[in-house]
Design a protein around this motif. Sequence first.
Motif, PDB file in Angstrom:
ATOM      1  N   ARG A 117       0.831  -1.211   0.000  1.00 33.54           N
ATOM      2  CA  ARG A 117       0.000   0.000   0.000  1.00 33.54           C
ATOM      3  C   ARG A 117       0.865   1.261   0.000  1.00 33.54           C
ATOM      4  NH1 ARG A 117      -3.564  -3.144   3.405  1.00 33.54           N
ATOM      5  NH2 ARG A 117      -2.398  -2.499   5.247  1.00 33.54           N
ATOM      6  N   ALA A 118       1.943   1.250   0.799  1.00 36.19           N
ATOM      7  CA  ALA A 118       2.810   2.431   0.869  1.00 36.19           C
ATOM      8  C   ALA A 118       3.488   2.690  -0.474  1.00 36.19           C
ATOM      9  CB  ALA A 118       3.854   2.241   1.969  1.00 36.19           C
ATOM     10  N   TYR A 119       3.939   1.639  -1.135  1.00 32.00           N
ATOM     11  CA  TYR A 119       4.549   1.811  -2.453  1.00 32.00           C
ATOM     12  C   TYR A 119       3.525   2.334  -3.463  1.00 32.00           C
ATOM     13  CZ  TYR A 119       9.262  -0.102  -1.928  1.00 32.00           C
ATOM     14  OH  TYR A 119      10.582  -0.280  -1.601  1.00 32.00           O
ATOM     15  N   THR A 120       2.292   1.852  -3.369  1.00 28.95           N
ATOM     16  CA  THR A 120       1.251   2.312  -4.290  1.00 28.95           C
ATOM     17  C   THR A 120       0.971   3.800  -4.089  1.00 28.95           C
ATOM     18  OG1 THR A 120       0.239   0.120  -4.342  1.00 28.95           O
ATOM     19  CG2 THR A 120      -1.133   1.970  -5.025  1.00 28.95           C
ATOM     20  N   ARG A 124       1.623   6.756  -6.871  1.00 29.79           N
ATOM     21  CA  ARG A 124       0.574   7.660  -7.360  1.00 29.79           C
ATOM     22  C   ARG A 124       0.983   9.121  -7.194  1.00 29.79           C
ATOM     23  NH1 ARG A 124      -4.711   4.497  -4.809  1.00 29.79           N
ATOM     24  NH2 ARG A 124      -4.752   2.796  -6.354  1.00 29.79           N
ATOM     25  N   ILE A 125       1.657   9.427  -6.087  1.00 32.15           N
ATOM     26  CA  ILE A 125       2.116  10.804  -5.881  1.00 32.15           C
ATOM     27  C   ILE A 125       3.120  11.197  -6.957  1.00 32.15           C
ATOM     28  CG2 ILE A 125       3.475  12.279  -4.347  1.00 32.15           C
ATOM     29  CD1 ILE A 125       2.175  10.855  -1.999  1.00 32.15           C
ATOM     30  N   LEU A 126       4.064  10.313  -7.255  1.00 31.43           N
ATOM     31  CA  LEU A 126       5.059  10.609  -8.286  1.00 31.43           C
ATOM     32  C   LEU A 126       4.409  10.706  -9.664  1.00 31.43           C
ATOM     33  CD1 LEU A 126       7.983   8.291  -7.111  1.00 31.43           C
ATOM     34  CD2 LEU A 126       7.735  10.751  -6.766  1.00 31.43           C
ATOM     35  N   GLY A 170       8.868  18.303   1.553  1.00 24.39           N
ATOM     36  CA  GLY A 170       9.436  17.011   1.955  1.00 24.39           C
ATOM     37  C   GLY A 170       8.416  15.911   2.128  1.00 24.39           C
ATOM     38  N   GLY A 171       7.294  15.995   1.419  1.00 24.89           N
ATOM     39  CA  GLY A 171       6.256  14.976   1.563  1.00 24.89           C
ATOM     40  C   GLY A 171       6.707  13.594   1.138  1.00 24.89           C
ATOM     41  N   VAL A 172       7.500  13.541   0.065  1.00 26.15           N
ATOM     42  CA  VAL A 172       7.977  12.241  -0.408  1.00 26.15           C
ATOM     43  C   VAL A 172       8.897  11.600   0.619  1.00 26.15           C
ATOM     44  CG1 VAL A 172       9.370  11.103  -2.178  1.00 26.15           C
ATOM     45  CG2 VAL A 172       7.703  12.832  -2.830  1.00 26.15           C
ATOM     46  N   ARG A 173       9.693  12.428   1.293  1.00 28.95           N
ATOM     47  CA  ARG A 173      10.613  11.895   2.304  1.00 28.95           C
ATOM     48  C   ARG A 173       9.853  11.185   3.418  1.00 28.95           C
ATOM     49  NH1 ARG A 173      15.309  10.063   1.965  1.00 28.95           N
ATOM     50  NH2 ARG A 173      14.334   8.374   3.104  1.00 28.95           N
ATOM     51  N   LEU A 174       8.678  11.706   3.773  1.00 26.67           N
ATOM     52  CA  LEU A 174       7.867  11.060   4.803  1.00 26.67           C
ATOM     53  C   LEU A 174       7.432   9.666   4.356  1.00 26.67           C
ATOM     54  CD1 LEU A 174       5.609  14.043   5.946  1.00 26.67           C
ATOM     55  CD2 LEU A 174       7.570  13.070   7.142  1.00 26.67           C
ATOM     56  N   HIS A 175       7.050   9.542   3.094  1.00 26.21           N
ATOM     57  CA  HIS A 175       6.638   8.233   2.582  1.00 26.21           C
ATOM     58  C   HIS A 175       7.816   7.264   2.546  1.00 26.21           C
ATOM     59  CE1 HIS A 175       2.479   9.121   1.268  1.00 26.21           C
ATOM     60  NE2 HIS A 175       2.925  10.352   1.101  1.00 26.21           N
ATOM     61  N   LEU A 181      10.604   2.194   7.688  1.00 22.03           N
ATOM     62  CA  LEU A 181      10.123   1.703   8.982  1.00 22.03           C
ATOM     63  C   LEU A 181       9.399   0.365   8.823  1.00 22.03           C
ATOM     64  CD1 LEU A 181       9.769   2.302  12.013  1.00 22.03           C
ATOM     65  CD2 LEU A 181       7.632   3.474  11.442  1.00 22.03           C
ATOM     66  N   LEU A 182       8.622   0.237   7.753  1.00 24.95           N
ATOM     67  CA  LEU A 182       7.933  -1.030   7.496  1.00 24.95           C
ATOM     68  C   LEU A 182       8.935  -2.144   7.204  1.00 24.95           C
ATOM     69  CD1 LEU A 182       4.933   0.157   5.274  1.00 24.95           C
ATOM     70  CD2 LEU A 182       4.843  -0.638   7.641  1.00 24.95           C
ATOM     71  N   TYR A 183       9.983  -1.805   6.460  1.00 25.92           N
ATOM     72  CA  TYR A 183      11.013  -2.810   6.183  1.00 25.92           C
ATOM     73  C   TYR A 183      11.701  -3.254   7.478  1.00 25.92           C
ATOM     74  CZ  TYR A 183      11.114  -3.064   1.101  1.00 25.92           C
ATOM     75  OH  TYR A 183      10.810  -3.328  -0.206  1.00 25.92           O
ATOM     76  N   ARG A 184      11.923  -2.310   8.372  1.00 27.45           N
ATOM     77  CA  ARG A 184      12.549  -2.673   9.647  1.00 27.45           C
ATOM     78  C   ARG A 184      11.650  -3.617  10.437  1.00 27.45           C
ATOM     79  NH1 ARG A 184      14.736   1.537  14.325  1.00 27.45           N
ATOM     80  NH2 ARG A 184      15.321  -0.064  15.840  1.00 27.45           N
ATOM     81  N   ALA A 185      10.346  -3.312  10.465  1.00 29.72           N
ATOM     82  CA  ALA A 185       9.410  -4.206  11.152  1.00 29.72           C
ATOM     83  C   ALA A 185       9.374  -5.576  10.487  1.00 29.72           C
ATOM     84  CB  ALA A 185       8.013  -3.580  11.163  1.00 29.72           C
ATOM     85  N   LEU A 186       9.446  -5.584   9.156  1.00 30.00           N
ATOM     86  CA  LEU A 186       9.431  -6.852   8.424  1.00 30.00           C
ATOM     87  C   LEU A 186      10.648  -7.702   8.779  1.00 30.00           C
ATOM     88  CD1 LEU A 186       8.150  -8.621   6.188  1.00 30.00           C
ATOM     89  CD2 LEU A 186       9.544  -7.353   4.546  1.00 30.00           C
ATOM     90  N   HIS A 187      11.820  -7.085   8.808  1.00 28.19           N
ATOM     91  CA  HIS A 187      13.035  -7.828   9.145  1.00 28.19           C
ATOM     92  C   HIS A 187      13.017  -8.298  10.598  1.00 28.19           C
ATOM     93  CE1 HIS A 187      15.354  -7.417   5.455  1.00 28.19           C
ATOM     94  NE2 HIS A 187      14.922  -6.180   5.357  1.00 28.19           N
ATOM     95  N   ASP A 188      12.447  -7.483  11.494  1.00 31.93           N
ATOM     96  CA  ASP A 188      12.368  -7.890  12.897  1.00 31.93           C
ATOM     97  C   ASP A 188      11.446  -9.097  13.061  1.00 31.93           C
ATOM     98  OD1 ASP A 188      14.097  -5.891  13.577  1.00 31.93           O
ATOM     99  OD2 ASP A 188      12.559  -4.507  14.310  1.00 31.93           O
ATOM    100  N   LEU A 189      10.295  -9.062  12.399  1.00 31.45           N
ATOM    101  CA  LEU A 189       9.357 -10.181  12.511  1.00 31.45           C
ATOM    102  C   LEU A 189       9.907 -11.438  11.847  1.00 31.45           C
ATOM    103  CD1 LEU A 189       5.982  -8.339  11.800  1.00 31.45           C
ATOM    104  CD2 LEU A 189       6.754  -9.271  13.982  1.00 31.45           C
ATOM    105  N   ALA A 190      10.637 -11.265  10.761  1.00 29.67           N
ATOM    106  CA  ALA A 190      11.214 -12.416  10.062  1.00 29.67           C
ATOM    107  C   ALA A 190      12.475 -12.932  10.741  1.00 29.67           C
ATOM    108  CB  ALA A 190      11.527 -12.046   8.617  1.00 29.67           C
TER     109      ALA A 190
END
Length: 274
Positions: A117-120, A124-126, A170-175, A181-190
């Motif tokens: 969802r975040a990538y989508t 769309r913004i770009l 800096g809106g893109v930087r927030l995304h 952050l999601l990748y970090r959570a993914l690596h922690d859970l995995a």
Amino acid sequence: MVSAPDVQGLFAWWAGDDVRRVWRVASRYTLDTEAFVARHRHAPRAVGGVRPDTVEVVEAWTADRFELWAGEDLVEVRANPYGAIPFVLFPNVPRPKEFWGISDIEPLREPLEEINRAYTQLSRILELSGNPIAVLENIEEARDIAVQPGAVWEVPEQARAYLLDLLQGGGVRLHVDYIDLLYRALHDLAEIPRIAFGDGRVERSGIALQMELDPLLRRIERKRLIRTAALRRRDHLILTVAAHHLGRRFEAVETAIEWASPFAALQQATAAGG
């Protein structure tokens, strides 16, 4: 021959509430009709006068009985020559009171969906930034407003026209930070740190590297405990089947399960490099 059947075609029955006591296993697979006839001397039932190209085969095993089904036809029934079910079933990650356990994907499903969802959203913004939106203020009606190089807009006095910039502030930087952050959570859970994929921006000592990889090492150890028990059962079953076909006894044969160090390749490369 030892093989790994498709788990989607495996079915197991266990005794009461003890999932460790499996008393029946069925394996379902598809076989070419000619190969099935040549092997079992049985032609599958024709449908509408036409023999099918493939036949769905089901092998049902208990400790004392073997059944072979071709579609809805019972082709063969005989005693189990091995005295044991020739399947070793074990869970990926055990779950209390459940036979099949849990997949490695299950705890990762939500963060993976959120990453999509975040990538989508970022995509769309770009896309909108590459096709900017014209914003007109204090204008009641507008026609033929073209957003293109060299375009000239005529607007009334005290009116304002500009392009909507979705990238300002800096809106893109927030995304991007949210995706990280999601990748970090993914690596922690995995339990697989990013450095395991070669993401090493700084040099680390051997001890520091091992500490950073500690979650992965613990995961490997848990997996090995489960698979060691399964491999011992498999070895015992192989010797049982071999004893039946070869007419020999293998009670005195002992097998050992040995796992290499996760750093074996690195240690060999270091030793070779001096």
